[in-house]
Design an enzyme around this catalytic site. Structure first.
Site, PDB file in Angstrom:
ATOM      1  CG  HIS A 169      -7.658  -9.397-145.314  1.00  0.00           C
ATOM      2  ND1 HIS A 169      -7.717 -10.568-145.961  1.00  0.00           N
ATOM      3  CD2 HIS A 169      -6.511  -8.839-145.361  1.00  0.00           C
ATOM      4  CE1 HIS A 169      -6.639 -10.566-146.617  1.00  0.00           C
ATOM      5  NE2 HIS A 169      -5.907  -9.396-146.272  1.00  0.00           N
ATOM      6  CB  CYS A 265     -12.528 -13.546-148.876  1.00  0.00           C
ATOM      7  SG  CYS A 265     -12.260 -12.901-147.358  1.00  0.00           S
TER       8      CYS A 265
END
Length: 711
Positions: A169, A265
């Site tokens: 990511h 996150c």
């Protein structure tokens, strides 16, 4: 924005665990995370966050353990959210719960097409000054999602390609900071993305982290004004951040690192404002291509899709028609997307080499630009390859003449009609119309049936396109001898490119025999091979070494200059033969049997011989003239001359490169022609084996004569 107005969304780790493996961090950690320790670490992060912002909570749900990573819920800008479309089915169950929360809290929710992955603020990060959106792709989010982000959020999107699977990511390796600073790990991105970052962020504001900090998820941080909340940072990194005015708050999140996430996150900022420099802009470009052939069993479709991905783009297969019979061809229509025009042009150039073409209805004419200066092409000119090429003119395909590598395509109108031809840059003239870009261009690739591709008996296949090892030399020589006999007997053309190693390894007598027996129709080389051949013919030495005994001759180092002087006195090699001075050797046979030769000079040449062309451009033109119409080119230990010839030879000409140096044969084999093969061996041995094998063959022509005589 005041602390009271900054809001984040978090999800308690009630059901958190590493239940599956969807990224490298999870490997080896399935069910090895401590629930109690995870709750404790999450609570500490939660309290740190509450000191600097308002934290909202979404209810955790059984069966979706990664819901704790709320950054992946979606991308929020002001009162609009683009909901995530998770790549892995393991996380797709989170989508309805996050959608429900956003709708209940008054957000306008946008949902992407079902099969278009995009993983929210994990892969899309706002510049902290609100000027643009950084969007990642490569592992979890597709490039095709970025135009939707630009449209729905009315903001410029800058696409960054992720290259390291550990940083799957964008937020694992990239963290925009307040006041235009950037914390990031450059090796996680490709070169194009790094250039884009450097163009947008001044050097003094780029804070690059080293790998130890990167793997501790230092970039997976939450930035609130001048505060940066993260799992862990090295003393050096903390010092660098503090020097530019940031305060670091470390809170251990090791249990969540086991699933591939940390502070960023675990949080989603739901109050994001924007002051964009550019509205609704995405630099990405999409084009549709068609492929036809034996796409599956030849691996063509896989190579095409790999080229797109490796080149920095993404793809969508729009249509695929599979041939019903083994001899039938298949066809595919593919949508290709790239982050910029430049990247798209590079990808398309490679796809064209595979035979890809734009749908006819999309392109009627190739873009053309006028040459404004002799010898200089327009900036975006199409660079030709060895493959037969066609260009689109007046909605018709026109075959390009004089096909060769590294040229430009000039289109002109003649009394006979439209003509397209390859021209070298130096041959371009002011006013020429040159093809630019890659629209409306296709290469014509031979489509073979399965039977032909798998045949290995009478069909000459050159053992595929590759480099043959020493233990395969005799087998390859048999195939080459068979083909040489066919070429000679049907009146074809074989061209030899030879270096002086042919003489040093004792190959002169064998090459002379090939010329004498009609197997060679042109010979290309440099000054050296002719000098050493003539030295051997006149004095029995090569570079002063007795070729019979293999020992140096006293004063032999002068022999090559004496040989040059002798030919210069005669006026040329042909005149030396006529005068009876030169009575044997390779070039003697060329003169006696009317085999044309061309010698290209270089800065290191002694003499040179009168026949050596010291004008490089004239030598190139002479080489190109002699290889026209060649059926086979045999390259014998002459790296530079062989590479030069390879570059000016179109596909369809069989090429054999023989050299003791694997790098040379690999270079020639890598040109991409399926008709080429490289053989790593001593060139003298190769020629000896070739002559022996030719002596064993009976050609179809001879066989017919024998049959006729018997009858």
């Amino acid at each position: 924005m005041s602390t009271a107005s900054i809001r984040f969304l978090m999800c308690p780790p009630t059901y958190y665990d590493v239940d599956y493996v969807i990224n490298p961090w999870m490997e080896g950690n399935v069910h090895k995370s401590s629930r109690d320790r995870a709750v404790e670490q999450w609570q500490k992060l939660f309290h740190v966050m509450k000191e600097h912002a308002v934290v909202d909570l979404v209810e955790p749900q059984l069966g979706v353990p990664d819901m704790v990573f709320t950054a992946n819920a979606g991308l929020v800008l002001e009162n609009t959210v683009v909901l995530s479309r998770f790549y892995h089915k393991e996380r797709q169950g989170e989508e309805p719960f996050f959608q429900q929360w956003f709708e209940q809290n008054g957000f306008t929710v946008h949902t992407l097409p079902k099969d278009l992955p995009f993983e929210g603020a994990g892969d899309a990060l706002l510049d902290r000054e609100g000027r643009w959106l950084w969007a990642g792709y490569g592992f979890r989010s597709e490039l095709d999602s970025h135009p939707y982000l630009a449209k729905w959020l009315d903001i410029e999107v800058l696409s960054l390609r992720l290259m390291d699977e550990r940083f799957y990511h964008l937020d694992t390796c990239f963290c925009p900071l307040a006041n235009g600073y950037l914390l990031y790990y450059p090796p996680a991105f490709d070169s194009y993305s790094n250039r884009l970052i450097e163009m947008r962020v001044p050097e003094h504001k780029r804070i690059a982290v080293d790998e130890p900090d990167a793997v501790n998820f230092a970039c997976n941080a939450v930035n609130i004004d001048r505060v940066i909340i993260m799992n862990k940072a090295s003393d050096d990194l903390k010092q660098r951040l503090e020097q530019v005015g940031f305060r670091i708050v470390e809170t251990p999140l090791t249990e969540f690192l086991k699933a591939g996430g940390a502070a960023k996150c675990l949080t989603l900022r739901v109050t994001e404002s924007v002051q964009p420099l550019h509205h609704a802009a995405a630099t990405i470009e999409s084009r549709t291509i068609q492929l036809q052939g034996h796409l599956l069993d030849s691996g063509l479709i896989s190579r095409a899709l790999d080229l797109v991905s490796e080149g920095g783009g993404s793809f969508q297969v729009l249509n695929f028609h599979l041939g019903e019979q083994k001899q039938s061809t298949s066809s595919a229509e593919i949508r290709v997307t790239a982050p910029s025009h430049d990247v798209m042009e590079k990808i398309m150039s490679q796809l064209i080499d595979l035979g890809a073409v734009a749908p006819p209805q999309e392109v009627c004419d190739n873009p053309l630009e006028i040459v404004t200066q002799d010898g200089v092409a327009p900036d975006d000119f199409y660079v030709t390859t060895i493959y037969p090429t066609e260009v689109r003119v007046n909605c018709e395909w026109v075959r390009v003449q004089n096909q060769r590598m590294d040229g430009a395509i000039v289109v002109s109108q003649t009394p006979e009609g439209v003509v397209a031809e390859c021209k070298l840059l130096r041959d371009l003239r002011k006013g020429d119309r040159v093809v630019v870009g890659v629209e409306g261009i296709r290469t014509v690739r031979k489509t073979e049936s399965r039977e032909v591709r798998t045949a290995n008996d009478k069909e000459f296949s050159f053992m595929g396109s590759g480099v043959s090892s020493e233990r395969r030399v005799e087998l390859v020589v048999e195939q080459i001898a068979w083909e040489l006999r066919q070429i000679r007997d049907r009146g074809g053309k074989m061209v030899v490119v030879a270096g002086p190693v042919v003489i040093h390894t004792g190959g002169a007598e064998h090459l002379s025999r090939l010329i004498r027996e009609g197997y060679v129709q042109a010979l290309l080389g440099g000054n050296a091979i002719a000098v050493h051949d003539i030295e051997q013919a006149l004095m029995g030495t090569s570079l002063g070494v007795d070729m019979q005994r293999g020992v140096s001759v006293r004063g032999g180092h002068r022999h090559h200059l004496k040989a040059i002087n002798t030919i210069r006195r005669c006026g040329s090699i042909a005149k030396a033969v006529e005068q009876g001075v030169l009575t044997s050797g390779i070039f003697y046979e060329c003169v006696k049997h009317n085999v044309p030769f061309s010698l290209a000079g270089s800065i290191r040449d002694d003499g040179p011989l009168p026949d050596t062309q010291m004008d490089l451009l004239a030598a190139q033109a002479d080489y190109a003239r002699l290889i026209q119409g060649a059926d086979m080119i045999l390259m014998l230990s002459s790296m530079l001359h062989s590479i030069g010839v390879g570059n000016m030879t179109p596909a369809g000409v069989k090429m054999v490169c023989v050299d003791i140096n694997p790098a040379v044969v690999t270079k020639l084999s890598d040109r991409g022609s399926v008709e080429s093969v490289g053989i790593v061996t001593d060139v003298g041995l190769f020629l000896s084996l070739l002559v022996q094998q030719l002596g064993k063959l009976t050609s179809p022509y001879q066989l017919a004569q024998i049959v006729q005589t018997v009858q």
